[in-house]
Design an enzyme around this catalytic site. Structure first.
Site, mmCIF file in Angstrom:
data_model
loop_
_atom_site.group_PDB
_atom_site.id
_atom_site.type_symbol
_atom_site.label_atom_id
_atom_site.label_comp_id
_atom_site.label_asym_id
_atom_site.label_seq_id
_atom_site.Cartn_x
_atom_site.Cartn_y
_atom_site.Cartn_z
ATOM 1 N N ASP A 31 33.832 43.845 40.013
ATOM 2 C CA ASP A 31 34.414 42.536 40.312
ATOM 3 C C ASP A 31 33.338 41.468 40.131
ATOM 4 O OD1 ASP A 31 36.145 40.471 41.292
ATOM 5 O OD2 ASP A 31 37.101 41.893 42.647
ATOM 6 N N LYS A 38 36.353 37.112 49.275
ATOM 7 C CA LYS A 38 37.050 38.370 49.001
ATOM 8 C C LYS A 38 36.307 39.586 49.549
ATOM 9 C CE LYS A 38 37.484 38.351 44.500
ATOM 10 N NZ LYS A 38 37.979 38.731 43.167
ATOM 11 N N ARG A 76 42.921 37.326 36.300
ATOM 12 C CA ARG A 76 43.169 36.003 36.855
ATOM 13 C C ARG A 76 44.664 35.958 37.141
ATOM 14 N NH1 ARG A 76 39.984 31.527 36.891
ATOM 15 N NH2 ARG A 76 40.954 29.817 38.051
ATOM 16 N N SER A 114 52.687 42.719 35.097
ATOM 17 C CA SER A 114 53.312 41.855 36.090
ATOM 18 C C SER A 114 54.775 41.619 35.773
ATOM 19 C CB SER A 114 52.585 40.503 36.130
ATOM 20 O OG SER A 114 53.288 39.575 36.939
ATOM 21 N N TYR A 141 50.037 32.698 32.781
ATOM 22 C CA TYR A 141 49.653 33.983 33.376
ATOM 23 C C TYR A 141 50.589 35.093 32.888
ATOM 24 C CZ TYR A 141 49.777 37.765 36.782
ATOM 25 O OH TYR A 141 49.808 39.000 37.363
ATOM 26 N N LYS A 145 49.770 38.487 30.444
ATOM 27 C CA LYS A 145 50.100 39.874 30.784
ATOM 28 C C LYS A 145 51.022 40.497 29.735
ATOM 29 C CE LYS A 145 47.869 40.725 34.593
ATOM 30 N NZ LYS A 145 46.862 41.823 34.642
ATOM 31 N N LYS A 178 43.841 34.698 49.254
ATOM 32 C CA LYS A 178 44.573 34.226 48.086
ATOM 33 C C LYS A 178 45.088 32.789 48.198
ATOM 34 C CE LYS A 178 47.370 37.064 45.922
ATOM 35 N NZ LYS A 178 46.768 37.159 44.585
ATOM 36 N N ARG A 180 47.077 29.575 48.241
ATOM 37 C CA ARG A 180 48.425 29.204 47.796
ATOM 38 C C ARG A 180 49.145 30.378 47.130
ATOM 39 N NH1 ARG A 180 49.909 24.886 42.935
ATOM 40 N NH2 ARG A 180 52.155 24.830 43.290
#
Length: 321
Positions: A31, A38, A76, A114, A141, A145, A178, A180
């Site tokens: 990471d 995190k 992301r 996703s 996003y 994916k 996380k 929002r």
């Protein structure tokens, strides 16, 4: 050794816990560890090595013979991110490098796709791979994916076992960082704790009443259970849905959160922000037949069970999984 990318994040840190619970302790976590908020997700876990994401491929070139499996969960994940350069770098190009390394070194791979790839859902939510080139995601996003899913399916060189998982609306412990982009359950708990009330987005679609927008909410403990099973299954490669298989309304979720907190129901509505209004999904529901058809037979938490466990065993005490 088992590699988990994005390991300090929400789902990946829960995966590290699931592996530890099964006595897999030689975990290599990958990471950007400079994001301090995190890091609490990894406290107390049994980890063999921390590898910065920028150093991972050099590390893998030297250590591939010891790597048994890769869970590529780093990405992301901000659905309001419109910087295509960032999304291409982290979600597309990095994933291609992971895929190619797994091909070269014969390492089995599970990676995160996703449900955002399905866009408005006009083509349904079936994980038929023939449909993937036709999907039209609603945000960059989701595009990133779907672009990787399409690329993976086009490759002649593939890992000997690989699975892409289309995560639906995942909620549960370890998502505290996380902001929002956290789940509605987490935001509901915080709002109810602060004010005793919850505000949901008003519907701007005449087919749905306020609060009756529907999502496939899936508990993170079910998500990691599926990934753990796939690590042992190692056949039937492909792209699969991963949701609960049952759409529920935001009001269902709200009422269950109030109930788990022992509070009186108090819900009102506000307009959906204009920056996401035309990209808003009013209904999602994973068709789970494909995963079931290859032998996964474990039950999923109902929304009632998942929300109660999350609220009472994690959110109330700010605990981690």
């Amino acid at each position: 050794m088992i590699v988990v990318t994005g390991a300090a994040g929400f789902i990946a840190s829960c995966m590290v816990t699931r592996l530890n619970l099964a006595n897999f302790n030689d975990i290599v976590v990958v990471d950007n560890f400079s994001i301090a908020k995190k890091m609490a997700n990894l406290e107390g876990k049994k980890i063999k090595e921390f590898v910065d994401r920028n150093d991972f491929f050099d590390w893998l070139d030297k250590n591939y013979e010891e790597v048994e499996f890769i869970f590529h969960l780093g990405a992301r994940t901000d659905t309001s991110e419109f910087n295509y350069e960032v999304l291409n770098l982290l979600n597309l190009d990095y994933s291609k490098k992971v895929w190619n390394a797994c091909c070269e070194y014969q390492i089995p791979l599970v990676y995160a796709s996703s449900a955002a790839t399905y866009g408005s859902g006009t083509l349904g939510y079936d994980d038929d791979e023939n449909m993937i080139p036709l999907l039209q995601p609603l945000n960059p996003y989701g595009e990133s994916k779907n672009d990787f899913d399409k690329w993976a399916l086009e490759q002649t060189a593939k890992p000997f076992f690989w699975v892409g998982l289309k995560f639906f609306n995942v909620y549960g412990p370890n998502e505290y960082h996380k902001g929002r982009m956290g789940s509605v359950v987490m935001h509901a708990f915080n709002s109810i704790s602060d004010s005793g009330r919850l505000t949901l987005f008003r519907s701007h679609n005449p087919d749905f009443e306020d609060g009756k927008q529907m999502r496939d909410f899936v508990y993170v403990k079910d998500v990691v259970e599926v990934m753990y099973w796939l690590m042992h299954h190692r056949k039937n490669s492909g792209i699969y849905n991963l949701g609960s298989g049952e759409a529920r309304t935001f009001l269902d979720l709200a009422f269950n959160t109030f109930s788990a907190m022992g509070r009186e129901i108090n819900v009102d509505f506000k307009d959906t922000p204009e920056d996401i209004r035309d990209k808003y999904q009013y209904f999602t529901q994973a068709n789970m037949n494909k995963l079931r058809s290859i032998g996964y037979d474990q039950p999923f938490h109902t929304l009632e069970q998942g929300v109660q466990d999350y609220v009472q065993n994690y959110l109330t005490s700010n605990a981690y999984y």
